[in-house]
Design a protein around this motif. Sequence first.
Motif, PDB file in Angstrom:
ATOM      1  N   MET A   1      48.190  -0.505  34.989  1.00 56.88           N
ATOM      2  CA  MET A   1      47.113   0.206  35.662  1.00 56.88           C
ATOM      3  C   MET A   1      46.948   1.589  35.047  1.00 56.88           C
ATOM      4  SD  MET A   1      47.577  -0.395  39.695  1.00 56.88           S
ATOM      5  CE  MET A   1      46.276  -1.302  40.425  1.00 56.88           C
ATOM      6  N   ARG A   2      45.754   1.932  34.704  1.00 54.25           N
ATOM      7  CA  ARG A   2      45.489   3.240  34.132  1.00 54.25           C
ATOM      8  C   ARG A   2      45.681   4.361  35.144  1.00 54.25           C
ATOM      9  NH1 ARG A   2      39.860   2.627  31.524  1.00 54.25           N
ATOM     10  NH2 ARG A   2      40.144   0.419  31.422  1.00 54.25           N
ATOM     11  N   SER A   3      45.314   4.124  36.407  1.00 56.97           N
ATOM     12  CA  SER A   3      45.429   5.176  37.410  1.00 56.97           C
ATOM     13  C   SER A   3      46.880   5.558  37.644  1.00 56.97           C
ATOM     14  CB  SER A   3      44.778   4.742  38.726  1.00 56.97           C
ATOM     15  OG  SER A   3      45.397   3.569  39.221  1.00 56.97           O
ATOM     16  N   LEU A   4      47.795   4.598  37.559  1.00 55.55           N
ATOM     17  CA  LEU A   4      49.208   4.915  37.729  1.00 55.55           C
ATOM     18  C   LEU A   4      49.711   5.766  36.573  1.00 55.55           C
ATOM     19  CD1 LEU A   4      50.649   1.546  39.080  1.00 55.55           C
ATOM     20  CD2 LEU A   4      50.220   3.657  40.341  1.00 55.55           C
ATOM     21  N   ALA A   5      49.286   5.446  35.372  1.00 51.18           N
ATOM     22  CA  ALA A   5      49.682   6.229  34.205  1.00 51.18           C
ATOM     23  C   ALA A   5      49.104   7.642  34.295  1.00 51.18           C
ATOM     24  CB  ALA A   5      49.212   5.545  32.925  1.00 51.18           C
ATOM     25  N   TRP A   6      47.839   7.754  34.714  1.00 48.62           N
ATOM     26  CA  TRP A   6      47.211   9.069  34.855  1.00 48.62           C
ATOM     27  C   TRP A   6      47.956   9.904  35.884  1.00 48.62           C
ATOM     28  CZ3 TRP A   6      45.253  11.930  38.781  1.00 48.62           C
ATOM     29  CH2 TRP A   6      44.518  13.060  38.436  1.00 48.62           C
ATOM     30  N   SER A   7      48.272   9.304  37.031  1.00 52.45           N
ATOM     31  CA  SER A   7      48.960  10.065  38.080  1.00 52.45           C
ATOM     32  C   SER A   7      50.346  10.511  37.619  1.00 52.45           C
ATOM     33  CB  SER A   7      49.052   9.263  39.377  1.00 52.45           C
ATOM     34  OG  SER A   7      49.840   8.109  39.202  1.00 52.45           O
ATOM     35  N   ASP A   9      51.212  11.099  34.397  1.00 54.98           N
ATOM     36  CA  ASP A   9      50.995  12.129  33.372  1.00 54.98           C
ATOM     37  C   ASP A   9      50.630  13.477  33.984  1.00 54.98           C
ATOM     38  OD1 ASP A   9      51.526  10.237  31.452  1.00 54.98           O
ATOM     39  OD2 ASP A   9      49.407   9.895  30.947  1.00 54.98           O
ATOM     40  N   HIS A  10      49.915  13.450  35.119  1.00 45.19           N
ATOM     41  CA  HIS A  10      49.452  14.686  35.753  1.00 45.19           C
ATOM     42  C   HIS A  10      50.310  15.101  36.948  1.00 45.19           C
ATOM     43  CE1 HIS A  10      45.970  13.515  33.344  1.00 45.19           C
ATOM     44  NE2 HIS A  10      45.692  14.811  33.332  1.00 45.19           N
ATOM     45  N   LYS A  11      51.435  14.396  37.125  1.00 39.69           N
ATOM     46  CA  LYS A  11      52.389  14.703  38.195  1.00 39.69           C
ATOM     47  C   LYS A  11      51.725  14.701  39.571  1.00 39.69           C
ATOM     48  CE  LYS A  11      55.597  17.128  35.278  1.00 39.69           C
ATOM     49  NZ  LYS A  11      55.185  17.636  34.031  1.00 39.69           N
ATOM     50  N   VAL A  12      50.899  13.674  39.793  1.00 39.86           N
ATOM     51  CA  VAL A  12      50.250  13.484  41.081  1.00 39.86           C
ATOM     52  C   VAL A  12      51.000  12.395  41.820  1.00 39.86           C
ATOM     53  CG1 VAL A  12      48.118  12.729  42.221  1.00 39.86           C
ATOM     54  CG2 VAL A  12      48.007  14.187  40.189  1.00 39.86           C
ATOM     55  N   GLU A  13      51.441  12.709  43.041  1.00 42.92           N
ATOM     56  CA  GLU A  13      52.183  11.732  43.831  1.00 42.92           C
ATOM     57  C   GLU A  13      51.245  10.624  44.292  1.00 42.92           C
ATOM     58  OE1 GLU A  13      55.090  11.808  47.701  1.00 42.92           O
ATOM     59  OE2 GLU A  13      54.726  13.668  46.606  1.00 42.92           O
ATOM     60  N   TRP A  14      51.693   9.401  44.190  1.00 43.63           N
ATOM     61  CA  TRP A  14      50.875   8.230  44.480  1.00 43.63           C
ATOM     62  C   TRP A  14      51.485   7.475  45.648  1.00 43.63           C
ATOM     63  CZ3 TRP A  14      51.360   2.847  44.268  1.00 43.63           C
ATOM     64  CH2 TRP A  14      50.172   2.139  44.190  1.00 43.63           C
ATOM     65  N   HIS A  15      50.645   7.087  46.602  1.00 40.90           N
ATOM     66  CA  HIS A  15      51.109   6.331  47.757  1.00 40.90           C
ATOM     67  C   HIS A  15      50.338   5.023  47.840  1.00 40.90           C
ATOM     68  CE1 HIS A  15      53.452   9.647  49.377  1.00 40.90           C
ATOM     69  NE2 HIS A  15      52.444  10.422  49.031  1.00 40.90           N
ATOM     70  N   TYR A  16      51.054   3.952  48.060  1.00 38.88           N
ATOM     71  CA  TYR A  16      50.446   2.635  48.179  1.00 38.88           C
ATOM     72  C   TYR A  16      49.957   2.422  49.612  1.00 38.88           C
ATOM     73  CZ  TYR A  16      49.963  -2.412  48.318  1.00 38.88           C
ATOM     74  OH  TYR A  16      49.482  -3.666  48.478  1.00 38.88           O
ATOM     75  N   ILE A  17      48.732   1.942  49.753  1.00 42.27           N
ATOM     76  CA  ILE A  17      48.187   1.583  51.060  1.00 42.27           C
ATOM     77  C   ILE A  17      47.993   0.080  51.053  1.00 42.27           C
ATOM     78  CG2 ILE A  17      46.230   1.824  52.625  1.00 42.27           C
ATOM     79  CD1 ILE A  17      45.860   4.631  51.413  1.00 42.27           C
ATOM     80  N   ALA A  18      48.651  -0.590  51.968  1.00 39.56           N
ATOM     81  CA  ALA A  18      48.603  -2.048  52.022  1.00 39.56           C
ATOM     82  C   ALA A  18      47.198  -2.528  52.374  1.00 39.56           C
ATOM     83  CB  ALA A  18      49.596  -2.557  53.067  1.00 39.56           C
ATOM     84  N   PRO A  19      46.737  -3.604  51.740  1.00 42.48           N
ATOM     85  CA  PRO A  19      45.430  -4.172  52.079  1.00 42.48           C
ATOM     86  C   PRO A  19      45.361  -4.517  53.566  1.00 42.48           C
ATOM     87  CG  PRO A  19      46.321  -5.209  50.111  1.00 42.48           C
ATOM     88  CD  PRO A  19      47.415  -4.355  50.692  1.00 42.48           C
ATOM     89  N   GLY A  20      44.240  -4.180  54.191  1.00 43.79           N
ATOM     90  CA  GLY A  20      44.049  -4.489  55.597  1.00 43.79           C
ATOM     91  C   GLY A  20      44.769  -3.552  56.535  1.00 43.79           C
ATOM     92  N   LYS A  21      45.255  -2.420  56.022  1.00 45.67           N
ATOM     93  CA  LYS A  21      45.984  -1.443  56.844  1.00 45.67           C
ATOM     94  C   LYS A  21      45.308  -0.068  56.753  1.00 45.67           C
ATOM     95  CE  LYS A  21      49.387  -4.255  57.860  1.00 45.67           C
ATOM     96  NZ  LYS A  21      49.685  -4.689  59.186  1.00 45.67           N
TER      97      LYS A  21
END
Length: 61
Positions: A1-7, A9-21
């Motif tokens: 995933m490009r967004s994971l690599a971008w986050s 590289d830019h030291k942005v914390e990423w949180h997963y949101i479960a589908p339907g939640k």
Amino acid sequence: MRSLAWSKDHKVEWHYIAPGKPMQNGDVESFSGGMRDELLNESLFFGLDHAPSAINEWAND
């Protein structure tokens, strides 16, 4: 995933949101629902140049 690599590289914390939640991201869900109900369902945009001014007007209101 490009967004994971971008986050990473830019030291942005990423949180997963479960589908339907949507309650896992309540602030964004609330904003999106209000914008949809108050602006997008009630407005007719005449072009891409009209949308920013309509959105700004809605946000200021």
